[in-house]
Write a protein that holds these residues in place. Structure first.
Motif, mmCIF file in Angstrom:
data_model
loop_
_atom_site.group_PDB
_atom_site.id
_atom_site.type_symbol
_atom_site.label_atom_id
_atom_site.label_comp_id
_atom_site.label_asym_id
_atom_site.label_seq_id
_atom_site.Cartn_x
_atom_site.Cartn_y
_atom_site.Cartn_z
ATOM 1 N N PRO A 224 7.697 -0.788 -2.900
ATOM 2 C CA PRO A 224 7.777 -0.130 -1.594
ATOM 3 C C PRO A 224 7.967 -1.095 -0.421
ATOM 4 C CG PRO A 224 6.078 0.910 -2.912
ATOM 5 C CD PRO A 224 6.549 -0.282 -3.695
ATOM 6 N N ILE A 225 7.270 -2.230 -0.433
ATOM 7 C CA ILE A 225 7.398 -3.145 0.703
ATOM 8 C C ILE A 225 8.789 -3.755 0.767
ATOM 9 C CG2 ILE A 225 6.487 -5.132 -0.569
ATOM 10 C CD1 ILE A 225 6.204 -4.316 3.230
ATOM 11 N N LYS B 157 7.627 10.997 12.558
ATOM 12 C CA LYS B 157 6.935 9.727 12.768
ATOM 13 C C LYS B 157 7.747 8.606 12.145
ATOM 14 C CE LYS B 157 2.554 7.291 12.072
ATOM 15 N NZ LYS B 157 1.146 7.412 11.609
ATOM 16 N N HIS B 158 8.118 7.621 12.948
ATOM 17 C CA HIS B 158 8.825 6.445 12.446
ATOM 18 C C HIS B 158 7.804 5.361 12.101
ATOM 19 C CE1 HIS B 158 13.121 7.219 12.852
ATOM 20 N NE2 HIS B 158 12.844 7.931 13.927
ATOM 21 N N TYR B 159 8.030 4.700 10.979
ATOM 22 C CA TYR B 159 7.145 3.611 10.573
ATOM 23 C C TYR B 159 7.763 2.240 10.807
ATOM 24 C CZ TYR B 159 4.078 6.983 8.311
ATOM 25 O OH TYR B 159 3.212 8.031 8.074
ATOM 26 N N LYS B 160 9.069 2.134 10.678
ATOM 27 C CA LYS B 160 9.716 0.835 10.849
ATOM 28 C C LYS B 160 10.171 0.670 12.291
ATOM 29 C CE LYS B 160 12.935 -2.404 8.775
ATOM 30 N NZ LYS B 160 13.735 -2.742 7.588
ATOM 31 N N ASP C 149 -1.393 2.952 3.697
ATOM 32 C CA ASP C 149 -1.902 1.626 4.063
ATOM 33 C C ASP C 149 -0.760 0.614 4.146
ATOM 34 O OD1 ASP C 149 -4.460 2.599 4.147
ATOM 35 O OD2 ASP C 149 -5.063 1.794 2.194
ATOM 36 N N LEU C 150 0.178 0.729 3.203
ATOM 37 C CA LEU C 150 1.322 -0.180 3.207
ATOM 38 C C LEU C 150 2.199 0.061 4.436
ATOM 39 C CD1 LEU C 150 3.556 -1.165 0.234
ATOM 40 C CD2 LEU C 150 4.633 -0.256 2.292
ATOM 41 N N LEU C 151 2.480 1.316 4.754
ATOM 42 C CA LEU C 151 3.349 1.628 5.877
ATOM 43 C C LEU C 151 2.760 1.155 7.205
ATOM 44 C CD1 LEU C 151 4.420 5.238 4.830
ATOM 45 C CD2 LEU C 151 5.861 3.185 4.793
ATOM 46 N N VAL C 152 1.440 1.244 7.333
ATOM 47 C CA VAL C 152 0.779 0.810 8.571
ATOM 48 C C VAL C 152 0.905 -0.700 8.758
ATOM 49 C CG1 VAL C 152 -1.478 0.551 9.665
ATOM 50 C CG2 VAL C 152 -0.826 2.749 8.670
ATOM 51 N N LYS C 153 0.891 -1.425 7.659
ATOM 52 C CA LYS C 153 0.897 -2.892 7.708
ATOM 53 C C LYS C 153 2.297 -3.491 7.606
ATOM 54 C CE LYS C 153 -1.148 -6.826 5.188
ATOM 55 N NZ LYS C 153 -1.861 -7.234 3.952
ATOM 56 N N ALA C 154 3.270 -2.711 7.180
ATOM 57 C CA ALA C 154 4.556 -3.250 6.732
ATOM 58 C C ALA C 154 5.353 -3.991 7.801
ATOM 59 C CB ALA C 154 5.402 -2.129 6.140
ATOM 60 N N PHE D 57 -2.383 -12.010 -6.199
ATOM 61 C CA PHE D 57 -1.540 -10.911 -5.749
ATOM 62 C C PHE D 57 -2.075 -10.293 -4.460
ATOM 63 C CE2 PHE D 57 -0.363 -11.330 -10.129
ATOM 64 C CZ PHE D 57 0.958 -10.909 -10.199
ATOM 65 N N ASP D 58 -1.174 -9.861 -3.604
ATOM 66 C CA ASP D 58 -1.533 -9.103 -2.414
ATOM 67 C C ASP D 58 -1.913 -7.691 -2.843
ATOM 68 O OD1 ASP D 58 -0.926 -7.185 -0.113
ATOM 69 O OD2 ASP D 58 -0.734 -9.123 0.906
ATOM 70 N N SER D 59 -3.088 -7.238 -2.453
ATOM 71 C CA SER D 59 -3.602 -5.951 -2.923
ATOM 72 C C SER D 59 -2.828 -4.753 -2.367
ATOM 73 C CB SER D 59 -5.085 -5.812 -2.563
ATOM 74 O OG SER D 59 -5.260 -5.868 -1.154
ATOM 75 N N ILE D 60 -2.152 -4.914 -1.249
ATOM 76 C CA ILE D 60 -1.406 -3.809 -0.649
ATOM 77 C C ILE D 60 0.053 -3.823 -1.068
ATOM 78 C CG2 ILE D 60 -0.588 -2.811 1.529
ATOM 79 C CD1 ILE D 60 -3.219 -3.606 2.785
ATOM 80 N N TYR D 61 0.677 -4.985 -1.037
ATOM 81 C CA TYR D 61 2.102 -5.071 -1.352
ATOM 82 C C TYR D 61 2.388 -5.237 -2.848
ATOM 83 C CZ TYR D 61 2.562 -5.985 3.684
ATOM 84 O OH TYR D 61 2.506 -5.914 5.049
ATOM 85 N N GLY D 62 1.407 -5.712 -3.599
ATOM 86 C CA GLY D 62 1.628 -5.948 -5.018
ATOM 87 C C GLY D 62 2.526 -7.141 -5.286
ATOM 88 N N LEU D 63 2.626 -8.061 -4.338
ATOM 89 C CA LEU D 63 3.458 -9.251 -4.477
ATOM 90 C C LEU D 63 2.588 -10.482 -4.726
ATOM 91 C CD1 LEU D 63 5.944 -8.680 -1.518
ATOM 92 C CD2 LEU D 63 6.290 -8.123 -3.929
#
Length: 271
Positions: free
Chosen positions: A17-18, A52-55, A123-128, A202-208
């Protein structure tokens, strides 16, 4: 429409997703406010109102998307078929394909919102928007990156001496290559049973992968030392870059070496 429907299979890889967020033109929650078909019913256009736009970026309020119609109109049915209807709410990751803006929930993180967006995705969208691609280590086989070929490994393995009695039948290497194509780290493992991902953070939100810090071992087999020493002499490797932006990234290689007893040679499996 033909009398006999044609059935086609769907085969694709879903991006993280990220990484799809990073590549997307827009990421938003939207409502389908209209759906219209062409006269021949072979295509339809939907208009989405962005709720609602996230990016962060130049984000329009309304967007139109045109797609091939459902199998009952086209006569072609695939396992990738999907439907979008008026009044539905969607989470959309848009992209430019064939010079036009589009999205596709198959092979993508775009999705129909039925019971809300999952906490993990939200959570990912808020931080992305704060995501920095240079903070992570990537797998070069992922679809968001330009393909590379590190032929140096083939020539290197050809120089490795024959396996000695009592040594493992297989080994795994891990090499970290930085954004300039310079070798940053290298390590070798018996395989099986060692899990190389135990040494990755690993990053717990991005999985990277954020970091690769192999645990220090008391002793290494002679062949492991031989491999590490040989690879450490090869300082320059191919540069891996993101397809859309051409931004170079840090990446890892993790080839497995298998010893072929019949020809008394080591062979490479994997990248």
């Amino acid at each position: 429409m033909t009398g006999l429907n044609q059935l086609l299979a769907c085969d694709c890889e879903y991006p993280k997703p990220i990484m799809e967020f990073y590549s997307a033109e827009h990421v938003f929650e939207g409502k389908v406010i209209s759906k219209t078909y062409t006269k021949d019913s072979l295509h339809f256009t939907v208009r989405l109102e962005a709720l609602k736009h996230y990016k962060v970026g130049n984000n329009p309020k309304y967007m139109d998307f045109t797609f091939s119609s459902e199998g009952r109109f086209t006569g072609v049915i695939t396992s990738c078929d999907w439907f979008v209807e008026k009044n539905e709410n969607w989470l959309v990751f848009t992209e430019i394909r064939n010079s036009r803006l589009t999205f596709n929930p198959m092979c993508s993180n775009s999705q129909l919102i039925k019971d809300g967006i999952s906490k993990q995705m939200r959570d990912l969208l808020v931080k992305a928007n704060s995501f920095n691609i240079h903070d992570y280590i990537f797998n070069p086989t992922e679809i968001q990156f330009n393909s590379i070929s590190n032929v140096k490994l083939d020539s290197l393995v050809g120089k490795i001496r024959k396996k000695l009695m009592g040594e493992p039948e297989s080994l795994q290497l891990v090499m970290i290559i930085d954004e300039q194509g310079e070798l940053e780290k290298v390590n070798a493992y018996f395989r099986p049973p060692y899990n190389i991902y135990k040494d990755m953070k690993f990053d717990s939100i991005y999985g990277l992968i954020r970091d690769y810090s192999p645990k220090k071992r008391d002793s290494l087999k002679e062949i492991e030392l031989n491999l590490i020493e040989s690879i450490s002499l090869l300082k320059t490797w191919n540069i891996l870059s993101h397809k859309k932006t051409n931004v170079p990234v840090k990446y890892y290689l993790s080839p497995v070496l298998i010893y072929n007893e019949d020809i008394s040679e080591w062979k490479i499996l994997g990248n």
